[in-house]
Design a protein around this motif. Structure first.
Motif, PDB file in Angstrom:
ATOM      1  N   VAL A   1      -7.912   5.327   6.011  1.00 28.98           N
ATOM      2  CA  VAL A   1      -8.453   5.083   4.331  1.00 28.98           C
ATOM      3  C   VAL A   1      -7.953   3.612   4.594  1.00 28.98           C
ATOM      4  O   VAL A   1      -8.962   3.135   3.656  1.00 28.98           O
TER       5      VAL A   1
ATOM      6  N   LYS B   1     -10.800   1.412   5.334  1.00 30.76           N
ATOM      7  CA  LYS B   1     -12.092   1.562   4.433  1.00 30.76           C
ATOM      8  C   LYS B   1     -11.633   0.794   3.182  1.00 30.76           C
ATOM      9  O   LYS B   1     -12.754   0.232   2.326  1.00 30.76           O
ATOM     10  N   ARG B   2     -10.391   1.210   2.443  1.00 28.37           N
ATOM     11  CA  ARG B   2     -10.326   0.528   1.602  1.00 28.37           C
ATOM     12  C   ARG B   2     -10.848  -0.983   1.423  1.00 28.37           C
ATOM     13  O   ARG B   2     -10.997  -1.655   0.348  1.00 28.37           O
TER      14      ARG B   2
ATOM     15  N   GLU C   1     -14.015  -2.600   1.445  1.00 32.08           N
ATOM     16  CA  GLU C   1     -14.694  -2.389  -0.161  1.00 32.08           C
ATOM     17  C   GLU C   1     -13.628  -3.410  -0.611  1.00 32.08           C
ATOM     18  O   GLU C   1     -14.639  -3.799  -1.258  1.00 32.08           O
ATOM     19  N   THR C   2     -13.072  -3.986  -0.752  1.00 38.39           N
ATOM     20  CA  THR C   2     -12.426  -4.965  -2.097  1.00 38.39           C
ATOM     21  C   THR C   2     -12.246  -5.918  -1.197  1.00 38.39           C
ATOM     22  O   THR C   2     -12.262  -7.468  -2.165  1.00 38.39           O
TER      23      THR C   2
ATOM     24  N   TRP D   1       0.984  -0.920   0.143  1.00 41.43           N
ATOM     25  CA  TRP D   1      -0.286  -0.092   0.339  1.00 41.43           C
ATOM     26  C   TRP D   1       0.809   1.036  -0.181  1.00 41.43           C
ATOM     27  O   TRP D   1       2.183   1.444   0.726  1.00 41.43           O
TER      28      TRP D   1
ATOM     29  N   HIS E   1       1.398   4.893   0.277  1.00 44.34           N
ATOM     30  CA  HIS E   1       0.798   6.408   0.697  1.00 44.34           C
ATOM     31  C   HIS E   1       1.609   7.389   1.290  1.00 44.34           C
ATOM     32  O   HIS E   1       2.938   6.837   1.679  1.00 44.34           O
TER      33      HIS E   1
END
Length: 99
Positions: free
Chosen positions: A88, A91-92, A95-96, A63, A65
């Motif tokens: 963040v 959340k990601r 969702e995945t 990841w 960032h």
């Protein structure tokens, strides 16, 4: 035997796989042999990182960032920035991930 060892590096996001913090996400502050020093900006701040064995965490994937980049460079990072970055990420991640 056993799963292949993942290479976890400073600045990576990991998920705790054992202990009372199981399934929580952390940033790897530094590596020390078999141990990783983890921070989440809340209960585990830069002054009091959590020391955890590598085998007790799972890589949460690569990841990128700004915060992880600064950690890797050894630049100063605030606890609040870690909290925001992990929010963040969570959340990601949710969702995945298929439920």
């Amino acid at each position: 035997g056993g799963p292949a060892r993942m290479i976890v590096r400073q600045g990576d996001v990991v998920r705790s796989a054992a202990g009372h913090d199981k399934d929580q996400f952390f940033l790897v502050l530094r590596e020390e042999g078999d141990f990783l020093w983890l921070v989440d900006g809340k209960s585990r701040r830069f002054e009091t990182p959590k020391r955890k064995r590598r085998k007790h965490v799972a890589s949460a994937g690569v990841w990128t960032h700004p915060v992880t980049g600064r950690l890797k460079e050894g630049a100063p990072v605030l606890d609040s920035e870690v909290r925001k970055a992990l929010a963040v990420f969570r959340k990601r991640f949710s969702e995945t991930k298929e439920v």
